[in-house]
Enzyme design. Structure first.
Site, PDB file in Angstrom:
ATOM      1  N   LYS A  78       0.952  -1.507  -0.090  1.00 55.37           N
ATOM      2  CA  LYS A  78       0.267  -0.310   0.221  1.00 55.37           C
ATOM      3  C   LYS A  78       1.007   1.446   0.020  1.00 55.37           C
ATOM      4  O   LYS A  78       0.527   2.069   0.677  1.00 55.37           O
ATOM      5  CB  LYS A  78      -0.951   0.160   1.069  1.00 55.37           C
ATOM      6  CG  LYS A  78      -1.674  -1.614   1.137  1.00 55.37           C
ATOM      7  CD  LYS A  78      -2.079  -1.306   0.243  1.00 55.37           C
ATOM      8  CE  LYS A  78      -3.106  -0.508  -0.685  1.00 55.37           C
ATOM      9  NZ  LYS A  78      -3.575  -1.972  -2.062  1.00 55.37           N
ATOM     10  N   HIS A 114       7.163  -7.519  -2.616  1.00 55.68           N
ATOM     11  CA  HIS A 114       7.347  -6.510  -1.159  1.00 55.68           C
ATOM     12  C   HIS A 114       8.119  -7.041  -0.513  1.00 55.68           C
ATOM     13  O   HIS A 114       8.159  -6.606   0.924  1.00 55.68           O
ATOM     14  CB  HIS A 114       5.473  -7.240  -1.240  1.00 55.68           C
ATOM     15  CG  HIS A 114       4.498  -6.327  -1.021  1.00 55.68           C
ATOM     16  ND1 HIS A 114       4.733  -4.787  -1.363  1.00 55.68           N
ATOM     17  CD2 HIS A 114       3.377  -6.696  -1.665  1.00 55.68           C
ATOM     18  CE1 HIS A 114       3.800  -4.804  -1.815  1.00 55.68           C
ATOM     19  NE2 HIS A 114       2.477  -5.293  -2.165  1.00 55.68           N
ATOM     20  N   SER A 137      -4.489   2.544   4.722  1.00 51.47           N
ATOM     21  CA  SER A 137      -4.464   2.011   2.986  1.00 51.47           C
ATOM     22  C   SER A 137      -4.617   0.119   3.514  1.00 51.47           C
ATOM     23  O   SER A 137      -5.304  -0.190   3.094  1.00 51.47           O
ATOM     24  CB  SER A 137      -3.658   2.351   2.294  1.00 51.47           C
ATOM     25  OG  SER A 137      -4.075   2.358   1.614  1.00 51.47           O
TER      26      SER A 137
END
Length: 288
Positions: free
Chosen positions: A45, A100, A130
């Site tokens: 995010k 990630h 988020s």
């Protein structure tokens, strides 16, 4: 809808089993990067989808054809995901790869290559907000009953993908070891055109003004949010429920002020000061 309730443990963090297996994670750790590769790395995010779109349009000289006809997870597949092998291209030329994963997992392999790395940072208060809404829509993430509950887990680093602090500091520590470009989400929000031009410089992709115009136009939030190749509405509701929250929800800076109480903000600030005391990164919390 395989492995929706499975949690994978890897390198001291938890990951959703729907997207990751021990085999896919091992493959990611040992992946042979090439000199032409461009790797987008983020904590969740933090502007990943935005950067996937920007890169697509930089390399297409602003032509939106690919961006509006091929899903972004095919254009810039996730290295650690189960489907990566099926989507990564073996032909010559730039390959866009997304991840990630933390630096201690990927940096050793990247250091052996000349791949370019783009690391996007977003202030952790907005990330927490988020990420909370993403938990509400993503059926492969744990249920959270309230934002205060999620915020506590986030600050403790007890969420999927681990600690924001560790992730950001880990990748920032690689500044002298990799061909890496750091960019803040907030700078992209404040001056997208300038950010695009700086990226073009890093990538060695000179652009005419008209091409930058097209990239900037097609990377605006309202345009991307309507593009089904970007907004994840192609994913079945059983996996991502857009009735609970939109994948592309707001795309703004400072939404945390609508969610954190004064007390929560004070706790956050104290922890941030402690965790980031040995790091010279500067975060942008608001855009006036």
């Amino acid at each position: 809808m395989d492995r929706m309730n499975v949690t994978e443990e890897f390198a001291g963090m938890q990951l959703p089993g729907h997207l990751h297996t021990p085999q896919s994670l091992q493959y990611a750790q040992e992946f042979p990067f090439r000199e032409e590769d461009v790797v987008i790395v983020t904590y969740p995010k933090s502007g990943t989808t935005w950067m996937q779109e920007i890169l697509t349009l930089i390399y297409s000289k602003g032509d939106p054809t690919i961006a509006t006809s091929v899903p972004n997870w095919v254009r810039a597949p996730w290295l650690e995901h189960i489907y990566f092998k099926d989507n990564i291209k073996d032909e010559e030329g730039p390959r866009f790869i997304t991840s990630h994963l933390p630096s201690d997992i990927l940096a050793p392999a990247l250091q052996k290559s000349k791949a370019k790395v783009i690391y996007i940072m977003r202030n952790p208060k907005d990330v927490a907000v988020s990420f909370y809404y993403f938990h509400k829509m993503a059926k492969f993430l744990p249920d959270v009953t309230s934002f205060p509950e999620f915020l506590k887990l986030f600050l403790e680093g007890q969420v999927y993908y681990g600690s924001w602090f560790d992730h950001v500091k880990g990748w920032y520590s690689q500044k002298n070891n990799l061909d890496i470009f750091y960019i803040r989400y907030e700078d992209m929000c404040k001056d997208l055109r300038r950010s695009i031009k700086k990226l073009c410089g890093f990538l060695g992709c000179p652009m005419y003004s008209g091409e930058v115009d097209k990239i900037e136009q097609n990377c605006k939030f309202d345009i991307m949010s309507k593009n089904i190749m970007v907004n994840y509405t192609l994913v079945p509701k059983e996996i991502l429920d857009h009735e609970q929250s939109k994948f592309m929800r707001k795309g703004v800076v400072g939404d945390w002020k609508n969610h954190l109480t004064d007390e929560q903000n004070e706790v956050f600030d104290k922890l941030y000061k402690e965790k980031m005391s040995n790091c010279d990164l500067e975060m942008v919390w608001n855009i006036d």
